[in-house]
Design an enzyme around this catalytic site. Structure first.
Site, PDB file in Angstrom:
ATOM      1  N   HIS A 166       0.840  -1.197   0.000  1.00 10.27           N
ATOM      2  CA  HIS A 166       0.000   0.000   0.000  1.00 10.27           C
ATOM      3  C   HIS A 166       0.880   1.254   0.000  1.00 10.27           C
ATOM      4  O   HIS A 166       2.024   1.201   0.461  1.00 10.27           O
ATOM      5  CB  HIS A 166      -0.860   0.051   1.274  1.00 10.27           C
ATOM      6  CG  HIS A 166      -2.021  -0.900   1.277  1.00 10.27           C
ATOM      7  ND1 HIS A 166      -2.325  -1.694   2.363  1.00 10.27           N
ATOM      8  CD2 HIS A 166      -2.977  -1.163   0.347  1.00 10.27           C
ATOM      9  CE1 HIS A 166      -3.416  -2.411   2.090  1.00 10.27           C
ATOM     10  NE2 HIS A 166      -3.822  -2.107   0.876  1.00 10.27           N
ATOM     11  N   CYS A 253      -2.855   0.844   9.446  1.00 11.85           N
ATOM     12  CA  CYS A 253      -3.854  -0.142   8.990  1.00 11.85           C
ATOM     13  C   CYS A 253      -4.870  -0.475  10.080  1.00 11.85           C
ATOM     14  O   CYS A 253      -5.984  -0.895   9.798  1.00 11.85           O
ATOM     15  CB  CYS A 253      -3.180  -1.450   8.581  1.00 11.85           C
ATOM     16  SG  CYS A 253      -1.713  -1.273   7.602  1.00 11.85           S
TER      17      CYS A 253
HETATM   18  N1  GLY Z   1      -2.863  -8.643   5.480  1.00  8.66           N
HETATM   19  C1  GLY Z   1      -3.412  -7.405   5.130  1.00  8.66           C
HETATM   20  C2  GLY Z   1      -3.730  -7.309   3.716  1.00  8.66           C
HETATM   21  O1  GLY Z   1      -3.020  -7.919   2.923  1.00  8.66           O
HETATM   22  O2  GLY Z   1      -4.652  -6.664   3.304  1.00  8.66           O
END
Ligand code: GLY
Length: 258
Positions: A166, A253
Protein backbone atom coordinates in the site's frame (compact mmCIF):
# COMPACT_ATOMS: atom_id res chain seq x y z
CA UNK A 1 -5.54 23.37 13.49
CA UNK A 2 -6.26 19.78 12.50
CA UNK A 3 -7.62 17.47 15.22
CA UNK A 4 -9.04 13.98 15.14
CA UNK A 5 -12.04 13.43 17.40
CA UNK A 6 -12.79 9.79 16.69
CA UNK A 7 -11.01 6.57 15.93
CA UNK A 8 -12.52 3.24 14.91
CA UNK A 9 -10.65 -0.02 15.48
CA UNK A 10 -11.71 -3.65 15.16
CA UNK A 11 -10.54 -6.41 17.48
CA UNK A 12 -8.39 -9.04 15.74
CA UNK A 13 -10.19 -12.34 15.15
CA UNK A 14 -8.78 -15.84 15.72
CA UNK A 15 -8.79 -16.34 11.94
CA UNK A 16 -6.14 -13.60 11.64
CA UNK A 17 -3.61 -16.43 11.63
CA UNK A 18 -4.92 -17.16 8.10
CA UNK A 19 -4.69 -13.52 6.97
CA UNK A 20 -3.06 -12.42 3.72
CA UNK A 21 0.70 -12.13 3.89
CA UNK A 22 3.55 -11.48 1.50
CA UNK A 23 5.84 -13.42 3.83
CA UNK A 24 8.21 -10.46 4.06
CA UNK A 25 8.03 -10.75 7.85
CA UNK A 26 7.78 -14.52 8.37
CA UNK A 27 5.81 -16.48 10.94
CA UNK A 28 2.18 -16.99 11.91
CA UNK A 29 0.71 -14.34 14.18
CA UNK A 30 0.36 -15.36 17.83
CA UNK A 31 -3.29 -14.53 18.49
CA UNK A 32 -2.98 -14.04 22.25
CA UNK A 33 -0.05 -11.67 21.76
CA UNK A 34 -1.90 -9.83 19.00
CA UNK A 35 -4.74 -9.12 21.44
CA UNK A 36 -2.27 -7.73 24.00
CA UNK A 37 -0.67 -5.53 21.32
CA UNK A 38 -4.10 -4.39 20.18
CA UNK A 39 -4.96 -3.38 23.76
CA UNK A 40 -1.76 -1.34 23.89
CA UNK A 41 -2.63 0.28 20.57
CA UNK A 42 -6.04 1.34 21.92
CA UNK A 43 -4.37 2.72 25.07
CA UNK A 44 -1.95 4.71 22.92
CA UNK A 45 -4.83 6.20 20.92
CA UNK A 46 -6.65 7.15 24.11
CA UNK A 47 -3.56 9.09 25.20
CA UNK A 48 -4.07 11.19 22.06
CA UNK A 49 -7.43 12.51 23.25
CA UNK A 50 -9.69 10.71 20.79
CA UNK A 51 -12.86 8.70 21.37
CA UNK A 52 -12.10 5.12 20.42
CA UNK A 53 -14.89 2.93 19.05
CA UNK A 54 -13.93 -0.73 19.31
CA UNK A 55 -15.79 -2.98 16.86
CA UNK A 56 -16.08 -6.68 17.71
CA UNK A 57 -13.87 -9.29 16.05
CA UNK A 58 -15.30 -10.64 12.81
CA UNK A 59 -14.26 -14.26 12.29
CA UNK A 60 -15.54 -14.27 8.73
CA UNK A 61 -12.75 -11.96 7.59
CA UNK A 62 -9.18 -12.83 8.72
CA UNK A 63 -7.80 -9.37 7.84
CA UNK A 64 -10.69 -7.39 9.30
CA UNK A 65 -8.64 -5.83 12.13
CA UNK A 66 -6.96 -3.77 9.36
CA UNK A 67 -9.95 -1.50 9.46
CA UNK A 68 -8.29 1.29 7.49
CA UNK A 69 -8.78 -0.51 4.18
CA UNK A 70 -12.58 -0.76 3.78
CA UNK A 71 -13.22 2.99 4.33
CA UNK A 72 -11.72 6.45 3.97
CA UNK A 73 -13.12 8.93 6.50
CA UNK A 74 -12.70 12.67 5.99
CA UNK A 75 -14.04 15.79 7.70
CA UNK A 76 -16.63 16.19 4.96
CA UNK A 77 -17.61 12.69 3.88
CA UNK A 78 -17.07 8.97 4.33
CA UNK A 79 -16.08 6.80 1.40
CA UNK A 80 -16.71 3.07 1.64
CA UNK A 81 -14.12 1.39 -0.54
CA UNK A 82 -14.14 -1.76 -2.65
CA UNK A 83 -11.07 -3.70 -1.47
CA UNK A 84 -8.97 -5.20 -4.24
CA UNK A 85 -8.29 -8.35 -2.20
CA UNK A 86 -11.15 -10.80 -2.90
CA UNK A 87 -11.17 -12.13 0.67
CA UNK A 88 -11.64 -8.61 2.05
CA UNK A 89 -14.52 -7.31 -0.09
CA UNK A 90 -17.18 -8.37 2.44
CA UNK A 91 -15.59 -6.21 5.15
CA UNK A 92 -17.39 -3.18 3.74
CA UNK A 93 -20.85 -4.21 5.01
CA UNK A 94 -20.09 -4.01 8.72
CA UNK A 95 -17.80 -1.00 8.35
CA UNK A 96 -20.62 0.88 6.62
CA UNK A 97 -22.87 0.14 9.60
CA UNK A 98 -20.24 1.54 11.96
CA UNK A 99 -19.69 4.63 9.80
CA UNK A 100 -23.45 5.38 9.86
CA UNK A 101 -23.05 6.33 13.53
CA UNK A 102 -20.84 9.24 12.50
CA UNK A 103 -21.99 10.44 9.05
CA UNK A 104 -25.43 11.25 7.58
CA UNK A 105 -26.51 8.92 4.75
CA UNK A 106 -26.05 11.61 2.08
CA UNK A 107 -22.37 11.98 3.05
CA UNK A 108 -21.56 8.28 2.73
CA UNK A 109 -20.14 7.50 -0.70
CA UNK A 110 -19.02 4.21 -2.20
CA UNK A 111 -16.43 2.92 -4.67
CA UNK A 112 -18.18 0.56 -7.10
CA UNK A 113 -16.86 -2.38 -9.15
CA UNK A 114 -14.96 -2.60 -11.42
CA UNK A 115 -13.25 0.12 -9.39
CA UNK A 116 -11.16 -1.12 -6.47
CA UNK A 117 -9.54 0.94 -3.73
CA UNK A 118 -8.14 0.24 -0.25
CA UNK A 119 -7.69 2.89 2.43
CA UNK A 120 -4.06 1.88 2.94
CA UNK A 121 -3.41 3.43 -0.45
CA UNK A 122 -4.80 6.81 0.60
CA UNK A 123 -2.71 9.49 2.31
CA UNK A 124 -4.44 12.69 3.34
CA UNK A 125 -2.34 15.87 3.42
CA UNK A 126 -4.53 18.82 4.36
CA UNK A 127 -7.12 19.10 1.53
CA UNK A 128 -5.15 16.96 -0.88
CA UNK A 129 -5.20 13.17 -1.11
CA UNK A 130 -2.41 11.07 -2.58
CA UNK A 131 -3.66 7.71 -3.76
CA UNK A 132 -1.45 4.77 -4.65
CA UNK A 133 -2.15 2.78 -7.78
CA UNK A 134 -1.32 -0.68 -6.52
CA UNK A 135 -2.32 -4.31 -6.86
CA UNK A 136 -5.30 -3.44 -4.62
CA UNK A 137 -6.30 -0.02 -6.01
CA UNK A 138 -6.96 0.31 -9.73
CA UNK A 139 -7.36 3.13 -12.25
CA UNK A 140 -11.17 3.02 -12.16
CA UNK A 141 -11.17 3.09 -8.35
CA UNK A 142 -8.92 6.15 -8.36
CA UNK A 143 -11.06 7.87 -10.93
CA UNK A 144 -14.25 7.33 -8.84
CA UNK A 145 -12.41 8.40 -5.69
CA UNK A 146 -11.17 11.60 -7.39
CA UNK A 147 -14.71 12.47 -8.53
CA UNK A 148 -16.12 11.94 -5.04
CA UNK A 149 -13.39 14.02 -3.39
CA UNK A 150 -13.88 16.85 -5.89
CA UNK A 151 -17.57 17.03 -4.92
CA UNK A 152 -16.45 17.82 -1.36
CA UNK A 153 -13.77 20.35 -2.33
CA UNK A 154 -10.76 18.03 -2.04
CA UNK A 155 -8.08 17.33 -4.65
CA UNK A 156 -6.40 14.04 -5.43
CA UNK A 157 -3.36 12.76 -7.31
CA UNK A 158 -2.11 9.31 -8.18
CA UNK A 159 1.19 7.77 -7.10
CA UNK A 160 2.28 4.64 -8.94
CA UNK A 161 3.50 1.81 -6.71
CA UNK A 162 6.14 -0.60 -7.91
CA UNK A 163 7.13 -2.59 -4.83
CA UNK A 164 5.11 -2.21 -1.65
CA UNK A 165 1.59 -3.35 -0.74
CA UNK A 166 0.00 0.00 0.00
CA UNK A 167 1.05 3.64 -0.39
CA UNK A 168 1.24 4.08 3.38
CA UNK A 169 3.45 1.03 3.69
CA UNK A 170 6.19 3.38 2.53
CA UNK A 171 5.17 7.01 3.05
CA UNK A 172 3.29 8.76 5.85
CA UNK A 173 2.34 12.35 6.58
CA UNK A 174 2.96 13.66 10.10
CA UNK A 175 1.36 17.09 9.53
CA UNK A 176 3.38 20.37 9.63
CA UNK A 177 4.63 19.45 6.14
CA UNK A 178 6.65 16.52 7.57
CA UNK A 179 6.77 13.26 5.66
CA UNK A 180 8.39 9.92 6.42
CA UNK A 181 9.52 8.31 3.16
CA UNK A 182 11.14 4.98 2.41
CA UNK A 183 12.28 2.86 -0.52
CA UNK A 184 10.59 3.60 -3.82
CA UNK A 185 9.10 6.87 -2.48
CA UNK A 186 12.39 8.47 -1.47
CA UNK A 187 12.96 10.39 -4.69
CA UNK A 188 9.42 10.80 -5.98
CA UNK A 189 8.84 14.22 -7.47
CA UNK A 190 5.29 14.27 -6.02
CA UNK A 191 6.72 14.62 -2.52
CA UNK A 192 9.52 17.08 -3.20
CA UNK A 193 7.79 20.03 -1.48
CA UNK A 194 7.62 18.23 1.88
CA UNK A 195 10.25 18.09 4.64
CA UNK A 196 11.23 14.49 4.01
CA UNK A 197 12.86 12.15 6.48
CA UNK A 198 14.30 9.22 4.55
CA UNK A 199 13.86 6.00 6.50
CA UNK A 200 16.95 3.75 6.62
CA UNK A 201 16.42 0.57 4.61
CA UNK A 202 16.66 -1.71 7.65
CA UNK A 203 13.87 0.25 9.37
CA UNK A 204 11.55 0.45 6.34
CA UNK A 205 8.58 -0.98 8.25
CA UNK A 206 8.62 2.08 10.54
CA UNK A 207 7.73 4.42 7.67
CA UNK A 208 4.25 3.56 8.86
CA UNK A 209 3.95 5.84 11.91
CA UNK A 210 0.73 7.71 12.66
CA UNK A 211 0.15 11.30 13.72
CA UNK A 212 -2.75 11.67 16.15
CA UNK A 213 -3.33 15.14 17.58
CA UNK A 214 0.31 16.20 17.73
CA UNK A 215 1.55 12.91 19.11
CA UNK A 216 3.14 10.32 16.84
CA UNK A 217 2.70 6.61 17.45
CA UNK A 218 5.84 4.74 16.35
CA UNK A 219 6.26 0.95 16.03
CA UNK A 220 8.57 -0.56 18.65
CA UNK A 221 12.01 -1.69 17.53
CA UNK A 222 13.06 1.07 15.14
CA UNK A 223 15.48 3.37 17.01
CA UNK A 224 16.56 5.57 14.08
CA UNK A 225 12.98 6.41 13.14
CA UNK A 226 12.06 7.00 16.77
CA UNK A 227 14.94 9.47 17.17
CA UNK A 228 14.06 11.22 13.91
CA UNK A 229 10.42 11.67 14.89
CA UNK A 230 11.46 13.00 18.31
CA UNK A 231 13.91 15.39 16.61
CA UNK A 232 11.00 16.75 14.56
CA UNK A 233 9.55 17.88 17.87
CA UNK A 234 6.79 15.32 18.36
CA UNK A 235 5.87 13.53 21.54
CA UNK A 236 6.07 9.84 20.68
CA UNK A 237 4.30 6.70 21.89
CA UNK A 238 5.74 3.28 21.15
CA UNK A 239 3.52 0.31 20.29
CA UNK A 240 4.71 -3.20 19.50
CA UNK A 241 3.06 -4.43 16.28
CA UNK A 242 5.09 -7.61 15.69
CA UNK A 243 2.06 -9.88 15.20
CA UNK A 244 0.36 -7.53 12.72
CA UNK A 245 3.62 -7.01 10.84
CA UNK A 246 3.56 -10.74 9.94
CA UNK A 247 0.45 -9.89 7.88
CA UNK A 248 2.09 -6.79 6.35
CA UNK A 249 -0.01 -4.62 8.66
CA UNK A 250 1.22 -1.46 10.31
CA UNK A 251 -0.02 1.17 12.75
CA UNK A 252 -2.13 3.05 10.22
CA UNK A 253 -3.85 -0.14 8.99
CA UNK A 254 -5.28 -0.78 12.45
CA UNK A 255 -7.52 2.31 12.70
CA UNK A 256 -9.72 4.86 10.99
CA UNK A 257 -8.87 8.30 12.35
CA UNK A 258 -11.25 11.21 11.71
N1 GLY B 1 -2.86 -8.64 5.48
C1 GLY B 1 -3.41 -7.41 5.13
C2 GLY B 1 -3.73 -7.31 3.72
O1 GLY B 1 -3.02 -7.92 2.92
O2 GLY B 1 -4.65 -6.66 3.30
Amino acid sequence: MKRFTNVIVRRPCRAMTEGITSGLYPGKPDYALALIQHDAYIDALKKCQVNVTVLPADEEFPDSCFVEDPAVLTERCAIITNPGAASRKGEILSIKEAVRNFYPEDRIEQIMSPGTLEGGDVMMCRDHFFVGRSERTNEEGISQFTRILKKYGYSCSEVKLEEVLHLKTGVNYLEQNNLLVSGEFTDKEEFSSFNRYVIPEDEAYAANCIWVNDKVIVPEGYPAVLEAVKAMGYETILVDTSEFRKLDGGLSCLSLRF
